[in-house]
Scaffold this motif. Structure first.
Motif, short mmCIF file in Angstrom:
data_model
loop_
_atom_site.label_atom_id
_atom_site.label_comp_id
_atom_site.label_asym_id
_atom_site.label_seq_id
_atom_site.Cartn_x
_atom_site.Cartn_y
_atom_site.Cartn_z
N ALA A 1 0.86 -1.26 0.05
CA ALA A 1 0.07 -0.16 -0.12
C ALA A 1 0.91 1.28 0.06
CB ALA A 1 -0.92 0.02 1.23
N VAL A 2 1.97 1.29 0.65
CA VAL A 2 2.86 2.55 0.58
C VAL A 2 4.17 2.17 -0.12
CG1 VAL A 2 1.90 3.36 2.76
CG2 VAL A 2 3.93 1.62 2.88
N ALA A 3 4.26 1.11 -0.89
CA ALA A 3 5.55 0.74 -1.65
C ALA A 3 5.76 1.98 -2.90
CB ALA A 3 5.48 -0.57 -2.32
N GLY A 4 4.55 2.60 -3.35
CA GLY A 4 4.68 3.63 -4.44
C GLY A 4 3.89 4.69 -4.04
N PRO A 5 3.91 5.82 -5.23
CA PRO A 5 3.08 6.79 -5.00
C PRO A 5 1.52 6.48 -5.42
CG PRO A 5 4.22 7.11 -7.17
CD PRO A 5 4.82 5.74 -6.16
N LEU A 6 0.44 7.29 -5.09
CA LEU A 6 -0.85 6.94 -5.59
C LEU A 6 -1.19 7.83 -6.56
CD1 LEU A 6 -2.73 6.42 -2.30
CD2 LEU A 6 -1.92 4.86 -3.41
N THR A 7 -1.97 7.56 -7.88
CA THR A 7 -2.36 8.19 -8.62
C THR A 7 -3.71 8.89 -8.54
OG1 THR A 7 -1.17 7.29 -10.27
CG2 THR A 7 -2.75 8.37 -10.98
N VAL A 8 -4.03 9.96 -8.31
CA VAL A 8 -5.31 10.53 -8.09
C VAL A 8 -6.03 11.16 -9.37
CG1 VAL A 8 -6.67 12.13 -6.71
CG2 VAL A 8 -4.80 11.22 -5.60
N ARG A 9 -7.03 10.78 -9.64
CA ARG A 9 -7.77 11.25 -10.96
C ARG A 9 -9.02 12.00 -10.64
NH1 ARG A 9 -6.31 6.07 -12.40
NH2 ARG A 9 -5.02 5.91 -14.17
#
Length: 336
Positions: A226-234
């Motif tokens: 869950a925190v291994a990479g960034p989140l993409t917000v659309r």
């Protein structure tokens, strides 16, 4: 003078009446009974050789002598501390503190008593007896001491916990707890003492709500990715990237049944999203008509512009990146 001659049987032998045979049978039975009674008396007059009570040799003694010897020999045993141990702890206390004592007369009861039971007579003639001793336990005293120890021994289980701090995972592995089983420990004391001064306390395991296997599974397959990479917000056609340290405070791992599941605080996540997308929400613009100044004014129509507001949020977790899409809509109150 005529003399009587003994009667003869048809086969030429002497004829006998039935009474002498019956008398001989009765006498034989009486003799055997007397011999058996004498054997029972002999077997019960003293304790068989090699007999021990609570480790004290009492063979060849009467019951009264044996009771006196047991009472005398166990004086030191009563003063010798009992060692009750458990992982990481040990208590040494005198037996009397735990309510333990030995009833000497009861300990030797039946070892040298008159009995007609052939099985007991045979055992006394052929077998030595080894008795642990008639242990008497004051239950109230023992339970009070053990309950006090329980406050020191008992340990609550460590529950699994996974939190997200600074964009990283901080995990606490579950651990079993324990509690002192007072009744079972009390029984162990009676069964072991005075022959054995070392008594292991009986502990019961208290399992955590989430077992270690489920905790590790949640950590490896849910929390860490869950925190291994960034989140993409659309937001509509626009998108932005949230680094883990920004959105991690909105994530929670909560216990459900015997496992941990990921929960997202939507309000907190939207607050984080607004940091990278200030215009993620926009107020609607109502339609308007403007008449410019001039000789022949022509009305200018300003059409309504829909706004955007967050209506709901959904999480679609796939692979190491959690993608969150915002679904929002807001209509103007006045159209052209």
């Amino acid at each position: 003078m005529r003399t009587a001659s003994p009667a003869t049987a048809p086969d030429g032998g002497l004829r006998t009446t039935g009474w002498p045979v019956f008398v001989r049978l009765v006498l034989s039975t009486l003799v055997l009974a007397l011999l058996y009674l004498a054997l029972c008396w002999y077997a019960g007059r003293s304790i068989p050789p090699g007999t021990e009570v609570a480790g004290v040799s009492v063979g060849g003694l009467t019951q009264e002598q044996a009771a006196a010897r047991v009472a005398d020999q166990l004086t030191q045993v009563r003063r010798t501390p009992v060692r009750v141990s458990w992982p990481g702890g040990l208590k040494r206390v005198e037996p009397a503190v735990l309510g333990l004592s030995v009833d000497a007369p009861a300990s030797v009861a039946g070892l040298a008593e008159f009995t007609l039971d052939p099985r007991r007579v045979w055992d006394r003639l052929t077998q030595a007896t080894h008795r642990p001793g008639g242990v008497v336990l004051d239950t109230a005293t023992a339970d009070a001491v053990l309950a006090a120890w329980a406050r020191e021994i008992d340990r609550a289980p460590v529950q699994a916990a996974i939190v997200f701090s600074g964009g990283t995972v901080q995990a606490t592995a579950p651990q079993e707890g324990r509690t002192l089983d007072v009744p079972a420990t009390r029984e162990a004391l009676v069964a072991s003492w005075p022959g054995d001064g070392d008594v292991p306390a009986v502990l019961r395991v208290v399992a955590p709500a989430v077992p270690p296997v489920r905790y590790q599974e949640a950590l490896d397959t849910v929390a860490t990715p869950a925190v291994a990479g960034p989140l993409t917000v659309r937001s509509g056609g626009a998108s932005a990237v949230l680094p883990p340290e920004v959105f991690a405070p909105a994530l929670r791992m909560q216990t459900q049944g015997d496992t941990l599941v990921l929960q997202v605080d939507t309000a907190q996540f939207l607050a984080a999203a607004r940091q990278v997308m200030p215009n993620v929400e926009a107020a609607p613009v109502d339609a308007s008509v403007r008449i410019p100044a001039g000789q022949a004014p022509t009305p200018a129509v300003q059409p309504a512009v829909p706004g955007w507001r967050v209506q709901t949020a959904g999480v679609d977790r796939g692979g190491p990146v959690v993608r969150l899409s915002l679904i929002h809509i807001s209509e103007p109150t006045r159209r052209t």
